[in-house]
Design a protein around this motif. Structure first.
Motif, PDB file in Angstrom:
ATOM      1  N   PRO A 442     -53.238 -94.353 -20.291  1.00 39.27           N
ATOM      2  CA  PRO A 442     -53.624 -93.043 -19.737  1.00 39.27           C
ATOM      3  C   PRO A 442     -52.405 -92.228 -19.330  1.00 39.27           C
ATOM      4  O   PRO A 442     -51.330 -92.754 -19.059  1.00 39.27           O
ATOM      5  N   TYR A 443     -52.571 -90.900 -19.311  1.00 38.57           N
ATOM      6  CA  TYR A 443     -51.575 -89.999 -18.764  1.00 38.57           C
ATOM      7  C   TYR A 443     -51.896 -89.780 -17.283  1.00 38.57           C
ATOM      8  O   TYR A 443     -52.967 -89.276 -16.939  1.00 38.57           O
ATOM      9  N   PHE A 444     -50.969 -90.188 -16.404  1.00 32.32           N
ATOM     10  CA  PHE A 444     -51.145 -89.933 -14.983  1.00 32.32           C
ATOM     11  C   PHE A 444     -50.473 -88.595 -14.669  1.00 32.32           C
ATOM     12  O   PHE A 444     -49.283 -88.408 -14.932  1.00 32.32           O
ATOM     13  N   LEU A 445     -51.237 -87.664 -14.108  1.00 35.79           N
ATOM     14  CA  LEU A 445     -50.858 -86.258 -14.135  1.00 35.79           C
ATOM     15  C   LEU A 445     -50.359 -85.753 -12.791  1.00 35.79           C
ATOM     16  O   LEU A 445     -50.852 -86.132 -11.730  1.00 35.79           O
ATOM     17  N   LYS A 446     -49.404 -84.837 -12.885  1.00 31.40           N
ATOM     18  CA  LYS A 446     -48.839 -84.161 -11.718  1.00 31.40           C
ATOM     19  C   LYS A 446     -49.423 -82.767 -11.568  1.00 31.40           C
ATOM     20  O   LYS A 446     -49.705 -82.319 -10.458  1.00 31.40           O
ATOM     21  N   LEU A 447     -49.594 -82.062 -12.697  1.00 29.27           N
ATOM     22  CA  LEU A 447     -50.127 -80.696 -12.688  1.00 29.27           C
ATOM     23  C   LEU A 447     -51.259 -80.586 -13.706  1.00 29.27           C
ATOM     24  O   LEU A 447     -51.162 -81.141 -14.809  1.00 29.27           O
ATOM     25  N   THR A 448     -52.314 -79.888 -13.345  1.00 26.89           N
ATOM     26  CA  THR A 448     -53.389 -79.584 -14.293  1.00 26.89           C
ATOM     27  C   THR A 448     -53.823 -78.140 -14.090  1.00 26.89           C
ATOM     28  O   THR A 448     -53.808 -77.627 -12.972  1.00 26.89           O
ATOM     29  N   GLN A 449     -54.200 -77.507 -15.195  1.00 26.21           N
ATOM     30  CA  GLN A 449     -54.786 -76.171 -15.136  1.00 26.21           C
ATOM     31  C   GLN A 449     -55.810 -76.045 -16.247  1.00 26.21           C
ATOM     32  O   GLN A 449     -55.502 -76.268 -17.412  1.00 26.21           O
ATOM     33  N   ILE A 450     -57.044 -75.717 -15.871  1.00 25.36           N
ATOM     34  CA  ILE A 450     -58.122 -75.507 -16.832  1.00 25.36           C
ATOM     35  C   ILE A 450     -58.467 -74.023 -16.811  1.00 25.36           C
ATOM     36  O   ILE A 450     -58.684 -73.449 -15.732  1.00 25.36           O
ATOM     37  N   SER A 451     -58.512 -73.401 -17.981  1.00 25.28           N
ATOM     38  CA  SER A 451     -58.787 -71.968 -18.050  1.00 25.28           C
ATOM     39  C   SER A 451     -59.753 -71.666 -19.191  1.00 25.28           C
ATOM     40  O   SER A 451     -59.968 -72.495 -20.086  1.00 25.28           O
ATOM     41  N   VAL A 452     -60.316 -70.454 -19.141  1.00 27.52           N
ATOM     42  CA  VAL A 452     -61.314 -70.017 -20.117  1.00 27.52           C
ATOM     43  C   VAL A 452     -60.891 -68.666 -20.668  1.00 27.52           C
ATOM     44  O   VAL A 452     -60.402 -67.803 -19.924  1.00 27.52           O
ATOM     45  N   TYR A 453     -61.069 -68.478 -21.982  1.00 22.25           N
ATOM     46  CA  TYR A 453     -60.839 -67.166 -22.568  1.00 22.25           C
ATOM     47  C   TYR A 453     -61.692 -67.058 -23.837  1.00 22.25           C
ATOM     48  O   TYR A 453     -62.043 -68.068 -24.455  1.00 22.25           O
ATOM     49  N   PRO A 454     -62.064 -65.839 -24.256  1.00 25.98           N
ATOM     50  CA  PRO A 454     -62.846 -65.680 -25.479  1.00 25.98           C
ATOM     51  C   PRO A 454     -62.003 -65.924 -26.716  1.00 25.98           C
ATOM     52  O   PRO A 454     -60.784 -65.709 -26.710  1.00 25.98           O
ATOM     53  N   VAL A 455     -62.632 -66.366 -27.791  1.00 27.90           N
ATOM     54  CA  VAL A 455     -61.919 -66.715 -29.013  1.00 27.90           C
ATOM     55  C   VAL A 455     -61.159 -65.525 -29.571  1.00 27.90           C
ATOM     56  O   VAL A 455     -59.994 -65.641 -29.964  1.00 27.90           O
TER      57      VAL A 455
END
Length: 460
Positions: A442-455
């Motif tokens: 697994p990748y143990f994570l320091k930073l995450t960002q989830i975002s949404v945008y139209p295609v």
């Protein structure tokens, strides 16, 4: 403004009296002088004077508008600083209250243990008294035997009987010593319990005093991300012109990342963080970077949102649903591990409404990360107080912490516990933020960002 308007009014009055107001006086002809005709229109100098006055007025209005914009920006910055400070104070108040509750629970447990120890102490004391009585009786018997033995001739008592009597005396002495040590131990325990009770009482008084002094508008929960406007104000024309998401804001010319008001799909407006660092704008729905916000929250929190935009936050399932409902949406994951390696992966996605517990639908598009969550498509969202995963015997959100679209738990969870150092135990690591492809480390994570945008926004 007032000093500029005064000369303009003088100019208007000067030109109005002879030329524009229509009150023309009859000229007086001097004998022998030629007749002189006065014009009905204002002179060119008067017109120029009036135009200059109007230009000065426009310039002053423009400067006034610029100053007002600057003051509004300063006010907004101060409000953001105040919101951040208010959140930190509320988090501190929440921690103090939680510690107070833990202390109260500990006090109850200690009181129960104290009662049990008191009961044991009473029983021990009772047994000690019985033993002491038996000891005194044995001593009396031994003394009587010694007196009798002393009166008898030595020939009547065998050496075995003398050894037996001496052994009995040694046993009695050892029992007496054990009893004394046991009584001392019980006394020390009672002293320690009384000392702990005194400490707990002092802590309770401090906690109660701190809670009483806190402002009434603090509550024990972290503040949620509130909507930008109430539903009653959506009829305002300016509110109707709000962008549907951050990509539309980008297309209108905005290039600075920050917090903006958006109104997706005609829904109620709300505030969102827009990331404008790419060639298009994306609406951020989750960010983790320092562990300052606890993501082990209830269903209500995950539905409405929590955290603060300048740090860590979860936008809220209702708002994510309104963004996805606009159609043709891309879910973008940007991850960074503890070796400062950044990767990304994207999915075409859609999110059902609350009646389906926000079921997610994913189709892998691109990225340099392995894909571990395509098999999560069709999964409902789960939290520690609402178990919607596919595991029969386990609540994954409760065991692994944090709300997520769990399948049969698995090892991928971006809302898990934030660890500043990698835990040693495997069971503890599985509670953390990680991205685990099948049959790979697994990748143990320091930073995450989830975002949404139209295609269509990334392919204009």
């Amino acid at each position: 403004m007032r000093t500029i308007l005064i000369p303009v009014l003088f100019v208007l009055s000067a030109t109005c009296v002879p030329a524009l107001c229509g009150n023309e006086e009859t000229p007086v002809l001097q004998p022998g002088a030629p007749a002189e005709t006065r014009s009905r229109f204002a002179g060119l100098d008067d017109v120029r004077l009036l135009a200059n006055g109007l230009l000065q007025l426009g310039q002053s209005l423009r400067e006034f508008v610029q100053r007002t914009k600057g003051q509004i920006n300063d006010i907004l910055q101060k409000l953001n600083i105040f919101d951040h400070s208010f959140y930190q104070l509320s988090v501190l108040a929440s921690e103090i209250k939680e510690e107070g509750e833990e202390l109260k629970k500990t006090t109850v447990v200690l009181k129960a243990n104290n009662d049990e120890i008191k009961d044991l102490s009473v029983q021990i004391n009772s047994k000690m008294e019985n033993i002491m009585q038996e000891k005194s009786q044995l001593q009396n018997k031994v003394e009587g035997l010694e007196k009798k033995l002393s009166t008898l001739s030595h020939g009547l008592v065998t050496s075995d009987q003398v050894a037996e009597i001496n052994g009995l005396r040694d046993v009695i002495n050892s029992q007496e010593q054990s009893i004394i040590e046991l009584l001392n131990a019980v006394k020390e325990q009672n002293d320690q319990i009384n000392h702990q009770k005194t400490k707990i009482k002092i802590l309770e008084e401090k906690v109660d005093d701190t809670i009483e002094r806190m402002p009434e508008n603090f509550n024990s929960e972290a503040p949620t991300l509130t909507p930008f406007l109430t539903s009653s104000s959506t009829s305002n024309p300016e509110m109707m012109n709000l962008p549907s998401d951050c990509s539309q804001l980008f297309s209108r010319g905005e290039r600075a990342s920050g917090v903006y008001a958006i109104r997706p799909n005609g829904s109620e407006p709300f505030m969102a963080f827009c990331d404008m660092s790419k060639d298009y704008g994306v609406t951020v729905i989750q960010r983790r970077r320092d562990g300052s916000v606890n993501f082990d929250q209830t269903w209500e929190k995950y539905e409405n949102g929590f955290g603060y935009f300048q740090g860590e936050f979860w936008l809220g399932l209702r708002k994510i649903r309104s963004l996805a409902a606009q159609g043709d949406s891309v879910l973008h994951f940007q991850l960074e591990d503890w070796k400062q390696v950044r990767r990304f992966i994207e999915y075409r996605f859609y999110l059902d409404g609350p009646e389906s517990n926000y079921t997610i639908h994913l189709t892998h598009l691109s990225g340099d990360l392995p894909d571990p969550i395509s098999n999560h498509t069709g999964m409902m969202f789960s939290t520690k107080d609402r178990d919607n995963d596919k595991h029969q015997d386990l609540n994954c959100a409760h065991s692994y912490t944090g709300g997520w679209w769990f399948n049969a738990c698995g090892d991928t969870n971006l809302n898990g516990r934030y660890f500043h150092m990698r835990p040693k135990g495997r069971s503890e690591r599985r509670r953390g933020i990680q991205w685990k492809p099948a049959r790979k480390a697994p990748y143990f994570l320091k930073l995450t960002q989830i975002s949404v945008y139209p295609v269509h926004s990334c392919n204009p």
